[in-house]
Structure formats: structure tokens, C-alpha cells
Design a protein around this motif. Structure first.
Motif, PDB file in Angstrom:
ATOM      1  N   SER A 129     -38.040   6.223 -44.194  1.00 53.15           N
ATOM      2  CA  SER A 129     -36.747   6.281 -43.104  1.00 53.15           C
ATOM      3  C   SER A 129     -37.162   5.107 -42.036  1.00 53.15           C
ATOM      4  N   ALA A 130     -37.061   4.267 -41.857  1.00 48.61           N
ATOM      5  CA  ALA A 130     -37.466   2.737 -41.432  1.00 48.61           C
ATOM      6  C   ALA A 130     -36.090   2.616 -40.132  1.00 48.61           C
ATOM      7  N   GLU A 131     -37.111   2.959 -39.017  1.00 48.34           N
ATOM      8  CA  GLU A 131     -36.826   2.061 -37.629  1.00 48.34           C
ATOM      9  C   GLU A 131     -36.503   0.564 -37.187  1.00 48.34           C
ATOM     10  N   VAL A 132     -35.367   0.118 -36.923  1.00 56.25           N
ATOM     11  CA  VAL A 132     -35.174  -0.822 -36.855  1.00 56.25           C
ATOM     12  C   VAL A 132     -35.431  -2.162 -34.996  1.00 56.25           C
ATOM     13  N   VAL A 133     -36.619  -2.354 -35.101  1.00 59.81           N
ATOM     14  CA  VAL A 133     -36.086  -2.296 -32.943  1.00 59.81           C
ATOM     15  C   VAL A 133     -35.989  -4.227 -33.110  1.00 59.81           C
ATOM     16  N   ASN A 134     -35.086  -5.111 -32.350  1.00 57.43           N
ATOM     17  CA  ASN A 134     -34.127  -5.380 -32.264  1.00 57.43           C
ATOM     18  C   ASN A 134     -35.637  -6.563 -31.037  1.00 57.43           C
TER      19      ASN A 134
ATOM     20  N   GLU B 142     -41.704   0.136 -23.110  1.00 56.83           N
ATOM     21  CA  GLU B 142     -40.837   1.702 -23.481  1.00 56.83           C
ATOM     22  C   GLU B 142     -39.992   1.263 -24.793  1.00 56.83           C
ATOM     23  N   ILE B 143     -39.258   0.827 -25.386  1.00 63.17           N
ATOM     24  CA  ILE B 143     -38.465   0.981 -26.836  1.00 63.17           C
ATOM     25  C   ILE B 143     -39.880   0.662 -27.631  1.00 63.17           C
ATOM     26  N   ILE B 144     -40.979  -0.262 -27.096  1.00 65.29           N
ATOM     27  CA  ILE B 144     -41.925   0.081 -28.799  1.00 65.29           C
ATOM     28  C   ILE B 144     -42.537   1.444 -28.553  1.00 65.29           C
ATOM     29  N   ILE B 145     -43.104   1.586 -27.218  1.00 62.27           N
ATOM     30  CA  ILE B 145     -44.198   3.455 -27.090  1.00 62.27           C
ATOM     31  C   ILE B 145     -43.312   3.962 -27.964  1.00 62.27           C
ATOM     32  N   ASN B 146     -42.160   4.069 -27.236  1.00 68.37           N
ATOM     33  CA  ASN B 146     -41.257   5.495 -28.032  1.00 68.37           C
ATOM     34  C   ASN B 146     -40.470   5.193 -29.373  1.00 68.37           C
ATOM     35  N   SER B 147     -40.736   4.140 -30.124  1.00 71.14           N
ATOM     36  CA  SER B 147     -40.393   3.788 -31.300  1.00 71.14           C
ATOM     37  C   SER B 147     -41.771   4.377 -31.849  1.00 71.14           C
ATOM     38  N   ALA B 148     -43.249   3.849 -31.342  1.00 67.91           N
ATOM     39  CA  ALA B 148     -44.283   4.451 -31.881  1.00 67.91           C
ATOM     40  C   ALA B 148     -44.818   5.569 -31.895  1.00 67.91           C
ATOM     41  N   LYS B 149     -44.022   6.613 -31.418  1.00 69.36           N
ATOM     42  CA  LYS B 149     -44.564   7.933 -30.908  1.00 69.36           C
ATOM     43  C   LYS B 149     -43.447   8.956 -31.804  1.00 69.36           C
ATOM     44  N   LYS B 150     -42.163   8.196 -32.132  1.00 70.82           N
ATOM     45  CA  LYS B 150     -41.902   8.765 -33.390  1.00 70.82           C
ATOM     46  C   LYS B 150     -41.905   8.428 -35.147  1.00 70.82           C
ATOM     47  N   THR B 151     -42.428   7.198 -34.444  1.00 69.61           N
ATOM     48  CA  THR B 151     -42.967   6.419 -36.323  1.00 69.61           C
ATOM     49  C   THR B 151     -44.138   6.990 -36.562  1.00 69.61           C
ATOM     50  N   GLY B 152     -45.140   6.423 -36.168  1.00 72.75           N
ATOM     51  CA  GLY B 152     -46.644   6.824 -36.180  1.00 72.75           C
ATOM     52  C   GLY B 152     -47.248   5.144 -36.533  1.00 72.75           C
ATOM     53  N   LYS B 153     -46.615   4.592 -36.628  1.00 75.09           N
ATOM     54  CA  LYS B 153     -46.954   2.914 -37.492  1.00 75.09           C
ATOM     55  C   LYS B 153     -45.560   2.255 -37.426  1.00 75.09           C
TER      56      LYS B 153
ATOM     57  N   GLY C 271     -35.809 -12.956 -33.500  1.00 77.39           N
ATOM     58  CA  GLY C 271     -35.206 -14.118 -34.354  1.00 77.39           C
ATOM     59  C   GLY C 271     -33.798 -13.824 -35.615  1.00 77.39           C
ATOM     60  N   ILE C 272     -34.074 -14.844 -36.657  1.00 80.91           N
ATOM     61  CA  ILE C 272     -34.088 -14.438 -37.312  1.00 80.91           C
ATOM     62  C   ILE C 272     -34.301 -13.506 -38.153  1.00 80.91           C
ATOM     63  N   CYS C 273     -35.875 -13.266 -38.322  1.00 78.96           N
ATOM     64  CA  CYS C 273     -36.612 -11.876 -39.131  1.00 78.96           C
ATOM     65  C   CYS C 273     -35.815 -10.552 -38.512  1.00 78.96           C
ATOM     66  N   VAL C 274     -35.263 -10.256 -37.652  1.00 77.95           N
ATOM     67  CA  VAL C 274     -33.729  -9.006 -37.743  1.00 77.95           C
ATOM     68  C   VAL C 274     -33.183  -8.921 -38.421  1.00 77.95           C
ATOM     69  N   ASP C 275     -32.639 -10.069 -39.218  1.00 77.37           N
ATOM     70  CA  ASP C 275     -31.909  -9.806 -40.450  1.00 77.37           C
ATOM     71  C   ASP C 275     -32.608  -9.416 -41.827  1.00 77.37           C
ATOM     72  N   SER C 276     -33.542 -10.142 -41.821  1.00 81.29           N
ATOM     73  CA  SER C 276     -34.861  -9.663 -43.154  1.00 81.29           C
ATOM     74  C   SER C 276     -35.199  -8.447 -42.638  1.00 81.29           C
TER      75      SER C 276
ATOM     76  N   LYS D  36     -35.719  -6.010 -22.515  1.00 80.05           N
ATOM     77  CA  LYS D  36     -34.631  -5.029 -23.189  1.00 80.05           C
ATOM     78  C   LYS D  36     -34.506  -5.657 -24.169  1.00 80.05           C
ATOM     79  N   GLY D  37     -35.043  -4.236 -25.560  1.00 75.07           N
ATOM     80  CA  GLY D  37     -35.023  -4.724 -26.375  1.00 75.07           C
ATOM     81  C   GLY D  37     -33.744  -3.554 -27.067  1.00 75.07           C
ATOM     82  N   THR D  38     -33.517  -3.343 -28.268  1.00 78.13           N
ATOM     83  CA  THR D  38     -31.880  -2.694 -28.559  1.00 78.13           C
ATOM     84  C   THR D  38     -32.836  -2.081 -30.469  1.00 78.13           C
ATOM     85  N   VAL D  39     -32.226  -0.482 -30.984  1.00 82.31           N
ATOM     86  CA  VAL D  39     -33.433  -0.159 -31.600  1.00 82.31           C
ATOM     87  C   VAL D  39     -31.862  -0.768 -32.382  1.00 82.31           C
ATOM     88  N   VAL D  40     -31.459  -1.738 -33.603  1.00 76.16           N
ATOM     89  CA  VAL D  40     -30.913  -0.777 -34.591  1.00 76.16           C
ATOM     90  C   VAL D  40     -30.221  -0.835 -35.469  1.00 76.16           C
TER      91      VAL D  40
END
Length: 168
Positions: free
Chosen positions: A76-81, A91-102, A57-62, A41-45
Motif C-alpha cells: 500500500s503506497a501513499e502518493v503525495v504531490n 507537515e504533509i511529508i512528516i505526517n505521511s512518513a509517520k504513517k508509513t515509515g519509509k 510534476g510529471i512524476c506524480v503520474d508515474s 501546500k501538497g496533496t495526498v493523491v
């Protein structure tokens, strides 16, 4: 916080696991009371609508730092950990991609066979959108301080910001 939770989850998991830890100290992302680590499971941060940045990993902070820089320009950037790559939280990746398109993936790893490849496979099969993979391109790794290598390969907030801007 996340590393401790991952080790606990690995102890309780039936079967083999692989956990990759870095040596450098990194900012704590998941120190809020509602945080719960779960294998697969990932999280939208950070919520966003223009582009998704999927990091591990460490790239979430970046990614979070890049999202702040992008926000200053009205992006407006959505960040998913994604804290576990296998199993991947499709599921989290598909849902975010549907919202943002890139989608931009960011990892301190080869872009071949890592998070970027897993995200591309997921989206190709379920919701195709443009994807840019930020990480170690097809090059041999080098030795050096973590901070210097992260900067050299564009994995710091500035580098991620630049990659996202070029992609958009």
C-alpha cells in the motif's frame, strides 16, 4: 489544471517566483471539483500505509502508476504531490512518513538540491526515516524525447515501481 493554478498563484504572490514547466503532455491529476492549489501546500493523491512516494510534476503520474503495480503485490503506497518545493509542505511529508515509515522521492530533476534533498532535510530534522531519492543521479543531462529520457532514468511508472521494490 495545476499549471494554470500555479500561474494564477504566482501572479497574486508578492515577491519572486520560479515555475518550471515541461514540454510534454501529461495526464491531468487534479481535475476533481475540490482541488485547490496553494503555494507551499501538497496533496495526498492516494492513501497508503506501507511506503510514501513523494513526487512532483510529471512524476506524480508515474508515482500513481507505480502505486497501482505495488498494490497488485499487496503493498500500500501513499502518493503525495508536492507542487511547490519552496516553501515545502513539511507537515504533509512528516505526517505521511509517520504513517508509513519509509519515503521514496521521485523527480524529473537532479536528486542533489531538488525535491529529494528538501524532503531529506525536512525528515532528518523532524522525523528521521529511511529515504530513497529517485531522479537524475549525479550525471549530466542528455537531450532526447521526454518519454525516452523518463524511461531511461527510471522515472516512468515501471522504473518507480522497481526502485520502490528494491528499497522495501
Amino acid at each position: 489544471v495545476e499549471a494554470r493554478a500555479a500561474v494564477r498563484a504566482a501572479l497574486e504572490y508578492e515577491g519572486p517566483v520560479y515555475i518550471r514547466f515541461g514540454r510534454a503532455a501529461v495526464p491531468v491529476i487534479n481535475d476533481h471539483p475540490g482541488y485547490h492549489f496553494e503555494i507551499g501546500k501538497g496533496t495526498v493523491v492516494r492513501e497508503g500505509k506501507d511506503v510514501t512516494i513523494v513526487a512532483t510534476g510529471i512524476c506524480v503520474d508515474s508515482a500513481l502508476g507505480a502505486a497501482k503495480m505495488l498494490e497488485e503485490e499487496g503493498i500500500s503506497a501513499e502518493v503525495v504531490n508536492i507542487c511547490t518545493i519552496k516553501p515545502l509542505d513539511e507537515e504533509i511529508i512528516i505526517n505521511s512518513a509517520k504513517k508509513t515509515g519509509k519515503v521514496v522521492t521521485v523527480e524529473e530533476h537532479s536528486v542533489i538540491g531538488g525535491l529529494g534533498s528538501a524532503v531529506c532535510d525536512c525528515l532528518c530534522a523532524n522525523h528521521p526515516v529511511p529515504v530513497k531519492k529517485v531522479g537524475m543521479q549525479d550525471v549530466f543531462g542528455e537531450s532526447g524525447s521526454a518519454a525516452a529520457l523518463v524511461e531511461k532514468y527510471g522515472l516512468d511508472a515501471k522504473g518507480v515501481y522497481k526502485s520502490v521494490k528494491e528499497f522495501l
